[in-house]
Design a protein around this motif. Sequence first.
Motif, PDB file in Angstrom:
ATOM      1  N   ILE A 151       0.842  -1.208   0.000  1.00 39.11           N
ATOM      2  CA  ILE A 151       0.000   0.000   0.000  1.00 39.11           C
ATOM      3  C   ILE A 151       0.871   1.249   0.000  1.00 39.11           C
ATOM      4  O   ILE A 151       0.621   2.203  -0.746  1.00 39.11           O
ATOM      5  N   LEU A 152       1.917   1.236   0.825  1.00 39.42           N
ATOM      6  CA  LEU A 152       2.774   2.409   0.926  1.00 39.42           C
ATOM      7  C   LEU A 152       3.548   2.659  -0.368  1.00 39.42           C
ATOM      8  O   LEU A 152       3.579   3.782  -0.886  1.00 39.42           O
ATOM      9  N   LEU A 153       4.162   1.598  -0.913  1.00 40.37           N
ATOM     10  CA  LEU A 153       5.013   1.751  -2.083  1.00 40.37           C
ATOM     11  C   LEU A 153       4.241   1.750  -3.393  1.00 40.37           C
ATOM     12  O   LEU A 153       4.663   2.389  -4.370  1.00 40.37           O
ATOM     13  N   GLY A 154       3.117   1.030  -3.432  1.00 35.29           N
ATOM     14  CA  GLY A 154       2.412   0.869  -4.686  1.00 35.29           C
ATOM     15  C   GLY A 154       1.161   1.699  -4.847  1.00 35.29           C
ATOM     16  O   GLY A 154       0.743   1.963  -5.977  1.00 35.29           O
ATOM     17  N   VAL A 155       0.550   2.105  -3.719  1.00 32.47           N
ATOM     18  CA  VAL A 155      -0.718   2.832  -3.800  1.00 32.47           C
ATOM     19  C   VAL A 155      -0.538   4.322  -3.505  1.00 32.47           C
ATOM     20  O   VAL A 155      -1.106   5.168  -4.215  1.00 32.47           O
ATOM     21  N   LEU A 156       0.246   4.663  -2.483  1.00 35.26           N
ATOM     22  CA  LEU A 156       0.445   6.073  -2.146  1.00 35.26           C
ATOM     23  C   LEU A 156       0.983   6.881  -3.324  1.00 35.26           C
ATOM     24  O   LEU A 156       0.476   7.982  -3.601  1.00 35.26           O
ATOM     25  N   PRO A 157       1.995   6.396  -4.085  1.00 28.97           N
ATOM     26  CA  PRO A 157       2.432   7.165  -5.254  1.00 28.97           C
ATOM     27  C   PRO A 157       1.318   7.398  -6.270  1.00 28.97           C
ATOM     28  O   PRO A 157       1.258   8.457  -6.899  1.00 28.97           O
ATOM     29  N   LEU A 158       0.429   6.421  -6.420  1.00 31.62           N
ATOM     30  CA  LEU A 158      -0.682   6.597  -7.363  1.00 31.62           C
ATOM     31  C   LEU A 158      -1.621   7.705  -6.900  1.00 31.62           C
ATOM     32  O   LEU A 158      -2.097   8.506  -7.711  1.00 31.62           O
ATOM     33  N   LEU A 159      -1.889   7.753  -5.594  1.00 27.17           N
ATOM     34  CA  LEU A 159      -2.722   8.828  -5.056  1.00 27.17           C
ATOM     35  C   LEU A 159      -2.069  10.191  -5.273  1.00 27.17           C
ATOM     36  O   LEU A 159      -2.748  11.179  -5.572  1.00 27.17           O
ATOM     37  N   LEU A 160      -0.765  10.234  -5.149  1.00 32.51           N
ATOM     38  CA  LEU A 160      -0.045  11.486  -5.367  1.00 32.51           C
ATOM     39  C   LEU A 160      -0.102  11.900  -6.837  1.00 32.51           C
ATOM     40  O   LEU A 160      -0.285  13.086  -7.154  1.00 32.51           O
ATOM     41  N   PHE A 161       0.020  10.947  -7.743  1.00 30.73           N
ATOM     42  CA  PHE A 161      -0.078  11.273  -9.169  1.00 30.73           C
ATOM     43  C   PHE A 161      -1.487  11.727  -9.532  1.00 30.73           C
ATOM     44  O   PHE A 161      -1.657  12.584 -10.398  1.00 30.73           O
ATOM     45  N   VAL A 162      -2.496  11.158  -8.869  1.00 31.23           N
ATOM     46  CA  VAL A 162      -3.878  11.601  -9.090  1.00 31.23           C
ATOM     47  C   VAL A 162      -4.048  13.051  -8.657  1.00 31.23           C
ATOM     48  O   VAL A 162      -4.777  13.830  -9.274  1.00 31.23           O
ATOM     49  N   SER A 163      -3.358  13.440  -7.577  1.00 25.61           N
ATOM     50  CA  SER A 163      -3.533  14.783  -7.028  1.00 25.61           C
ATOM     51  C   SER A 163      -2.965  15.870  -7.930  1.00 25.61           C
ATOM     52  O   SER A 163      -3.336  17.030  -7.818  1.00 25.61           O
ATOM     53  N   ILE A 164      -2.041  15.522  -8.853  1.00 28.45           N
ATOM     54  CA  ILE A 164      -1.409  16.578  -9.664  1.00 28.45           C
ATOM     55  C   ILE A 164      -2.362  17.218 -10.678  1.00 28.45           C
ATOM     56  O   ILE A 164      -2.413  18.456 -10.736  1.00 28.45           O
ATOM     57  N   PRO A 165      -3.105  16.514 -11.556  1.00 23.32           N
ATOM     58  CA  PRO A 165      -3.145  15.069 -11.812  1.00 23.32           C
ATOM     59  C   PRO A 165      -2.275  14.685 -13.008  1.00 23.32           C
ATOM     60  O   PRO A 165      -2.052  15.488 -13.917  1.00 23.32           O
ATOM     61  N   SER A 166      -1.831  13.402 -13.025  1.00 25.40           N
ATOM     62  CA  SER A 166      -1.058  12.883 -14.148  1.00 25.40           C
ATOM     63  C   SER A 166      -1.406  11.411 -14.328  1.00 25.40           C
ATOM     64  O   SER A 166      -0.818  10.546 -13.675  1.00 25.40           O
ATOM     65  N   SER A 167      -2.375  11.142 -15.195  1.00 21.52           N
ATOM     66  CA  SER A 167      -2.798   9.762 -15.413  1.00 21.52           C
ATOM     67  C   SER A 167      -1.706   8.940 -16.085  1.00 21.52           C
ATOM     68  O   SER A 167      -1.587   7.736 -15.836  1.00 21.52           O
ATOM     69  N   ALA A 168      -0.881   9.575 -16.935  1.00 17.16           N
ATOM     70  CA  ALA A 168       0.200   8.842 -17.590  1.00 17.16           C
ATOM     71  C   ALA A 168       1.215   8.340 -16.563  1.00 17.16           C
ATOM     72  O   ALA A 168       1.642   7.180 -16.604  1.00 17.16           O
ATOM     73  N   SER A 169       1.611   9.208 -15.625  1.00 17.01           N
ATOM     74  CA  SER A 169       2.549   8.797 -14.578  1.00 17.01           C
ATOM     75  C   SER A 169       1.951   7.705 -13.709  1.00 17.01           C
ATOM     76  O   SER A 169       2.634   6.762 -13.294  1.00 17.01           O
ATOM     77  N   LEU A 170       0.654   7.827 -13.429  1.00 17.46           N
ATOM     78  CA  LEU A 170      -0.036   6.811 -12.626  1.00 17.46           C
ATOM     79  C   LEU A 170       0.048   5.442 -13.300  1.00 17.46           C
ATOM     80  O   LEU A 170       0.422   4.442 -12.663  1.00 17.46           O
ATOM     81  N   LEU A 171      -0.294   5.377 -14.573  1.00 20.74           N
ATOM     82  CA  LEU A 171      -0.308   4.097 -15.279  1.00 20.74           C
ATOM     83  C   LEU A 171       1.101   3.544 -15.456  1.00 20.74           C
ATOM     84  O   LEU A 171       1.324   2.332 -15.329  1.00 20.74           O
TER      85      LEU A 171
END
Length: 349
Positions: free
Chosen positions: A124-144
């Motif tokens: 959750i910390l390594l794999g999910v938190l970064p995705l939440l941070l990319f959503v906040s920018i937002p940057s769907s490309a970085s998320l994927l």
Amino acid sequence: MLGFLGLMLTLALLAMYAVQLGYQDGLFVRQAIYMASGLVVMFFISRVHHQRLYRHSWMIFGLSTALILAAQFWGSQINGARSYIFGGISVTALCPYLFIIAAAGLLSRVEKYEGYGKVVGKIILLGVLPLLLFVSIPSSASLLLYAATFAFMLAISRYARPWAAAYLAFVAAAFLLPLLLSERVQDRLLGFLLRQRDPNGAGYLYRQIDEAVRSAGWNGHGFGSPMKTLPYIHSDHIFTYLIYSMGWTFGIIITLLILFFILQLTRMFKSVKDPYGKMLISGIGALLVIQFLWSMGMSLGFLPLSAVPFPFLSYGMDQMLVQLAAIGLIYSVYRRKDMISLKGGIPNN
């Protein structure tokens, strides 16, 4: 690896010169400066022992988190995303690599009595938190990009494929599905899938890509030929333009170079015995390969358009510096593959 890099950078300069002839002055010189600066960074990073980064995995993770939070609150907004801070640092170019470097250290770390709950917490910390941070920018490309790379790292780590499959299922349900249901993404997907229905609207760029690739033939329309129908030729559509101007033959050459790069990464991964080094090569290599494949798919009209530059070919300072630094880190691991270190290559502290 260095042979591949030399050829790709040569082709990148050739591409910028071709674009400059038909579009905009100064691209070639600026890209050469970015490239030279990146090579200097690559050289110095290749001389740094990669295990020094292992000791600071949590610090690197925290730094990347802080950079994205800074971009969210104080970053410059361009095309709807707050991705630039401190006058020009792109967090979407830098932070996926920083997160991967941190994840490589923390996934390769062997801990006693690591139960189910601890594994879930780490993912959750390594794999999910970064995705939440990319959503906040937002940057769907970085998320994927990050989600796909992290899943690959999980699959080859000691946590193995079941954890990677569970992670991908969670990402699909929690992030990908809401993204696909959003009105903006649905419009883009409809333009991609039904490009003939709205040829002058959502399907316009896809039709221009199709026409550029189809009309290129084996030899193209000529070096430096102008193509006014696609925007941002030097960055977003560089591979499409190279095929248009220099033909399918040139596209096949670049494709073969990428296949050679993948084979080189595989060979390097197998030859390295250090668990942290193997994880670095797999993570950084996977991130680059996914960008290659995604960019090629977009450039040929096989995938929806997104903000994913073609590694080493697309114009831009940030991605060139970061990608060459990443190659330097891979080379740092490989050049020490025969060195004997404590506990299988992982320091005590």
